[in-house]
Design a protein around this motif. Structure first.
Motif, PDB file in Angstrom:
ATOM      1  N   PHE A 138       0.837  -1.203   0.000  1.00 19.87           N
ATOM      2  CA  PHE A 138       0.000   0.000   0.000  1.00 19.87           C
ATOM      3  C   PHE A 138       0.871   1.252   0.000  1.00 19.87           C
ATOM      4  O   PHE A 138       0.617   2.207  -0.725  1.00 19.87           O
ATOM      5  CB  PHE A 138      -0.905   0.001   1.227  1.00 19.87           C
ATOM      6  CG  PHE A 138      -2.356  -0.224   0.908  1.00 19.87           C
ATOM      7  CD1 PHE A 138      -3.308   0.719   1.212  1.00 19.87           C
ATOM      8  CD2 PHE A 138      -2.758  -1.387   0.292  1.00 19.87           C
ATOM      9  CE1 PHE A 138      -4.651   0.517   0.910  1.00 19.87           C
ATOM     10  CE2 PHE A 138      -4.092  -1.606  -0.011  1.00 19.87           C
ATOM     11  CZ  PHE A 138      -5.042  -0.650   0.298  1.00 19.87           C
ATOM     12  N   SER A 139       1.902   1.245   0.835  1.00 21.16           N
ATOM     13  CA  SER A 139       2.740   2.430   0.994  1.00 21.16           C
ATOM     14  C   SER A 139       3.636   2.657  -0.212  1.00 21.16           C
ATOM     15  O   SER A 139       3.709   3.766  -0.749  1.00 21.16           O
ATOM     16  CB  SER A 139       3.596   2.287   2.256  1.00 21.16           C
ATOM     17  OG  SER A 139       4.497   3.365   2.375  1.00 21.16           O
ATOM     18  N   GLU A 140       4.312   1.591  -0.642  1.00 18.25           N
ATOM     19  CA  GLU A 140       5.313   1.719  -1.703  1.00 18.25           C
ATOM     20  C   GLU A 140       4.686   1.823  -3.086  1.00 18.25           C
ATOM     21  O   GLU A 140       5.152   2.588  -3.935  1.00 18.25           O
ATOM     22  CB  GLU A 140       6.263   0.518  -1.664  1.00 18.25           C
ATOM     23  CG  GLU A 140       7.424   0.594  -2.640  1.00 18.25           C
ATOM     24  CD  GLU A 140       8.416   1.681  -2.302  1.00 18.25           C
ATOM     25  OE1 GLU A 140       9.034   2.225  -3.236  1.00 18.25           O
ATOM     26  OE2 GLU A 140       8.578   1.991  -1.112  1.00 18.25           O
ATOM     27  N   LYS A 141       3.604   1.076  -3.328  1.00 15.64           N
ATOM     28  CA  LYS A 141       3.052   1.001  -4.682  1.00 15.64           C
ATOM     29  C   LYS A 141       1.824   1.874  -4.904  1.00 15.64           C
ATOM     30  O   LYS A 141       1.584   2.321  -6.032  1.00 15.64           O
ATOM     31  CB  LYS A 141       2.674  -0.448  -5.008  1.00 15.64           C
ATOM     32  CG  LYS A 141       3.800  -1.446  -4.814  1.00 15.64           C
ATOM     33  CD  LYS A 141       4.988  -1.145  -5.699  1.00 15.64           C
ATOM     34  CE  LYS A 141       6.072  -2.198  -5.517  1.00 15.64           C
ATOM     35  NZ  LYS A 141       7.292  -1.893  -6.305  1.00 15.64           N
ATOM     36  N   GLU A 282       9.916   6.282   8.843  1.00 17.00           N
ATOM     37  CA  GLU A 282       9.152   5.122   8.374  1.00 17.00           C
ATOM     38  C   GLU A 282       9.306   4.954   6.867  1.00 17.00           C
ATOM     39  O   GLU A 282       9.448   3.835   6.370  1.00 17.00           O
ATOM     40  CB  GLU A 282       7.680   5.264   8.747  1.00 17.00           C
ATOM     41  CG  GLU A 282       7.393   4.996  10.215  1.00 17.00           C
ATOM     42  CD  GLU A 282       5.896   4.965  10.507  1.00 17.00           C
ATOM     43  OE1 GLU A 282       5.106   4.949   9.537  1.00 17.00           O
ATOM     44  OE2 GLU A 282       5.532   4.952  11.690  1.00 17.00           O
ATOM     45  N   LEU A 283       9.264   6.061   6.139  1.00 19.63           N
ATOM     46  CA  LEU A 283       9.427   6.000   4.691  1.00 19.63           C
ATOM     47  C   LEU A 283      10.815   5.496   4.320  1.00 19.63           C
ATOM     48  O   LEU A 283      10.968   4.687   3.388  1.00 19.63           O
ATOM     49  CB  LEU A 283       9.188   7.386   4.079  1.00 19.63           C
ATOM     50  CG  LEU A 283       7.748   7.897   4.132  1.00 19.63           C
ATOM     51  CD1 LEU A 283       7.688   9.358   3.717  1.00 19.63           C
ATOM     52  CD2 LEU A 283       6.844   7.059   3.240  1.00 19.63           C
ATOM     53  N   LYS A 284      11.822   5.930   5.045  1.00 15.35           N
ATOM     54  CA  LYS A 284      13.190   5.471   4.778  1.00 15.35           C
ATOM     55  C   LYS A 284      13.346   3.986   5.079  1.00 15.35           C
ATOM     56  O   LYS A 284      13.996   3.251   4.327  1.00 15.35           O
ATOM     57  CB  LYS A 284      14.185   6.295   5.603  1.00 15.35           C
ATOM     58  CG  LYS A 284      14.351   7.734   5.141  1.00 15.35           C
ATOM     59  CD  LYS A 284      15.401   8.466   5.956  1.00 15.35           C
ATOM     60  CE  LYS A 284      15.618   9.874   5.430  1.00 15.35           C
ATOM     61  NZ  LYS A 284      16.680  10.605   6.172  1.00 15.35           N
ATOM     62  N   LEU A 285      12.749   3.541   6.174  1.00 12.64           N
ATOM     63  CA  LEU A 285      12.822   2.125   6.524  1.00 12.64           C
ATOM     64  C   LEU A 285      12.087   1.262   5.495  1.00 12.64           C
ATOM     65  O   LEU A 285      12.540   0.168   5.147  1.00 12.64           O
ATOM     66  CB  LEU A 285      12.262   1.892   7.926  1.00 12.64           C
ATOM     67  CG  LEU A 285      13.141   2.365   9.086  1.00 12.64           C
ATOM     68  CD1 LEU A 285      12.384   2.257  10.409  1.00 12.64           C
ATOM     69  CD2 LEU A 285      14.443   1.558   9.155  1.00 12.64           C
ATOM     70  N   GLU A 286      10.958   1.751   5.012  1.00 10.06           N
ATOM     71  CA  GLU A 286      10.222   1.013   3.983  1.00 10.06           C
ATOM     72  C   GLU A 286      11.052   0.921   2.706  1.00 10.06           C
ATOM     73  O   GLU A 286      11.007  -0.093   2.001  1.00 10.06           O
ATOM     74  CB  GLU A 286       8.884   1.704   3.702  1.00 10.06           C
ATOM     75  CG  GLU A 286       7.874   1.496   4.820  1.00 10.06           C
ATOM     76  CD  GLU A 286       6.643   2.381   4.677  1.00 10.06           C
ATOM     77  OE1 GLU A 286       6.583   3.149   3.683  1.00 10.06           O
ATOM     78  OE2 GLU A 286       5.755   2.303   5.535  1.00 10.06           O
ATOM     79  N   LYS A 287      11.842   1.961   2.423  1.00 17.60           N
ATOM     80  CA  LYS A 287      12.726   1.928   1.262  1.00 17.60           C
ATOM     81  C   LYS A 287      13.816   0.875   1.455  1.00 17.60           C
ATOM     82  O   LYS A 287      14.153   0.151   0.499  1.00 17.60           O
ATOM     83  CB  LYS A 287      13.357   3.307   1.048  1.00 17.60           C
ATOM     84  CG  LYS A 287      14.276   3.391  -0.164  1.00 17.60           C
ATOM     85  CD  LYS A 287      13.490   3.213  -1.458  1.00 17.60           C
ATOM     86  CE  LYS A 287      14.369   3.447  -2.678  1.00 17.60           C
ATOM     87  NZ  LYS A 287      13.608   3.280  -3.950  1.00 17.60           N
ATOM     88  N   THR A 288      14.348   0.756   2.657  1.00 17.97           N
ATOM     89  CA  THR A 288      15.375  -0.265   2.896  1.00 17.97           C
ATOM     90  C   THR A 288      14.802  -1.662   2.708  1.00 17.97           C
ATOM     91  O   THR A 288      15.482  -2.542   2.167  1.00 17.97           O
ATOM     92  CB  THR A 288      15.979  -0.142   4.319  1.00 17.97           C
ATOM     93  OG1 THR A 288      14.977  -0.443   5.304  1.00 17.97           O
ATOM     94  CG2 THR A 288      16.533   1.246   4.564  1.00 17.97           C
ATOM     95  N   ILE A 289      13.553  -1.868   3.140  1.00 18.82           N
ATOM     96  CA  ILE A 289      12.914  -3.181   2.959  1.00 18.82           C
ATOM     97  C   ILE A 289      12.782  -3.497   1.480  1.00 18.82           C
ATOM     98  O   ILE A 289      13.071  -4.617   1.031  1.00 18.82           O
ATOM     99  CB  ILE A 289      11.525  -3.211   3.640  1.00 18.82           C
ATOM    100  CG1 ILE A 289      11.668  -3.182   5.160  1.00 18.82           C
ATOM    101  CG2 ILE A 289      10.742  -4.446   3.204  1.00 18.82           C
ATOM    102  CD1 ILE A 289      12.371  -4.396   5.744  1.00 18.82           C
ATOM    103  N   PHE A 290      12.350  -2.518   0.711  1.00 14.40           N
ATOM    104  CA  PHE A 290      12.216  -2.714  -0.743  1.00 14.40           C
ATOM    105  C   PHE A 290      13.566  -3.087  -1.360  1.00 14.40           C
ATOM    106  O   PHE A 290      13.655  -4.014  -2.183  1.00 14.40           O
ATOM    107  CB  PHE A 290      11.673  -1.443  -1.384  1.00 14.40           C
ATOM    108  CG  PHE A 290      11.574  -1.521  -2.891  1.00 14.40           C
ATOM    109  CD1 PHE A 290      10.478  -2.123  -3.479  1.00 14.40           C
ATOM    110  CD2 PHE A 290      12.573  -1.003  -3.689  1.00 14.40           C
ATOM    111  CE1 PHE A 290      10.371  -2.211  -4.873  1.00 14.40           C
ATOM    112  CE2 PHE A 290      12.488  -1.092  -5.074  1.00 14.40           C
ATOM    113  CZ  PHE A 290      11.388  -1.697  -5.672  1.00 14.40           C
TER     114      PHE A 290
END
Length: 338
Positions: A138-141, A282-290
């Motif tokens: 949801f967040s990334e896409k 949170e956005l930066k951490l989600e980027k690391t997961i991606f």
């Protein structure tokens, strides 16, 4: 060329669980799951089961689908991922937050994370298809593609940022809308066939599907008490943060929107419950997961790309949020795909 006929053939096939339910007359999903050793849940709030995405999503995928099994009752449960329940064939009854509602053929429900819900048993004349999506998907896409202030955007903002307001849903009574059905079929067929470029096609179809739903007037929007509508300015700020979080400061964001830093900070806190810096992190951490899931970059390179300059701080934040190191997270991914 794919055909919806192959989906119908798939949905009509009985799984082992369905065959056992049909033969024994047992409709309790807990007992059937325990019999096959496929249960993965814990109880919360007394008698509500909480399901986790690790059981439903494989490897790197953030979106998948499943058919609600015939003859089986799904007791009250909730989960940490989103669910789009579509009445593919026939009507079905679902209980959400203690409210019973009938979902007519062609209609759908979009459920936030941690919504308590249950579905009674259905026979082979009723097909319920669940499209499941992780918060990261949801967040990334999706979030980064929605900048307009509409019903779907409000739902996504609430789902991603308002932790205290979990439990809302959208019910679209669509009366067998052919366009909606065609896009749902297209998403399901792309998910079914692992062909090159399918991720981009699926994401594009999902954006179109949700945009079409945003136009629908016949929709019930249920939110917990205490929720408040997010103004378009906050949606625009969050969209801007999603696109520029790498090196964005509070002062830069405030200047872009011609607000004072204190006012922008209070605005975000009021409507998301989070501070500017916590959203950025949170956005930066989600980027690391991606990047961990989709590249072979080193951990230090991933941290740098995501905007982290202090590696110790990065490791501390990552472990606090995900319960393991970045290397450990990548190791779990590799194990799940073997």
């Amino acid at each position: 060329m794919y055909s919806p006929d192959e989906l119908m053939q798939e949905f009509k096939q009985l799984s082992i669980l369905e065959k056992i339910a049909l033969e024994t007359g047992e409709e309790d999903d807990i007992k059937l799951g325990e019999y096959l050793g496929t249960s993965d849940y814990r109880y919360v709030d007394g008698n509500i089961r909480e399901l986790t995405q690790k059981y439903y999503f494989k490897g790197k995928e953030g979106i998948t689908y499943s058919k609600h099994p015939f003859y089986i009752r799904s007791g009250m449960h909730r989960h940490d991922f989103f669910e789009m329940a579509y009445a593919y064939k026939g009507d079905f009854v679902q209980t959400i937050n203690n409210t019973q509602m009938t979902i007519r053929e062609g209609s759908l429900l979009l459920l936030d994370t941690y919504v308590s819900h249950s579905v009674g048993p259905v026979d082979e004349n009723t097909i319920i298809v669940n499209i499941l999506m992780t918060r990261e998907y949801f967040s990334e896409k999706l979030m980064k593609r929605f900048s307009q202030n509409n019903l779907i955007t409000e739902f996504i903002v609430s789902a991603l940022y308002k932790n205290s307001l979990k439990g809302n849903y959208l019910h679209f009574s669509l009366d067998n809308n052919d366009e909606i059905r065609n896009y749902i079929n297209a998403v399901l067929l792309e998910l079914k066939h692992d062909n090159p470029g399918r991720d981009e096609i699926i994401n594009s179809f999902m954006i179109i599907l949700l945009t079409m739903l945003a136009r629908e007037k016949n929709c019930v929007n249920d939110q917990p008490s205490g929720s408040r509508t997010t103004p378009s300015s906050v949606v625009s700020i969050l969209d801007y943060m999603n696109k520029n979080y790498m090196n964005l400061t509070l002062e830069d964001a405030a200047g872009y929107f011609h607000f004072s830093p204190n006012y922008l900070s209070r605005l975000l806190k009021k409507y998301t419950g989070k501070t500017f810096i916590s959203i950025i992190l949170e956005l930066k951490l989600e980027k690391t997961i991606f990047l961990l899931e989709h590249t072979d970059f080193s951990i230090s390179r991933i941290a740098e790309i995501a905007g982290f300059r202090n590696m110790n701080y990065f490791y501390k934040l990552f472990e606090k949020k995900y319960g393991c190191t970045p290397k450990g997270y990548r190791g779990k991914l590799e194990e799940s795909t073997r």
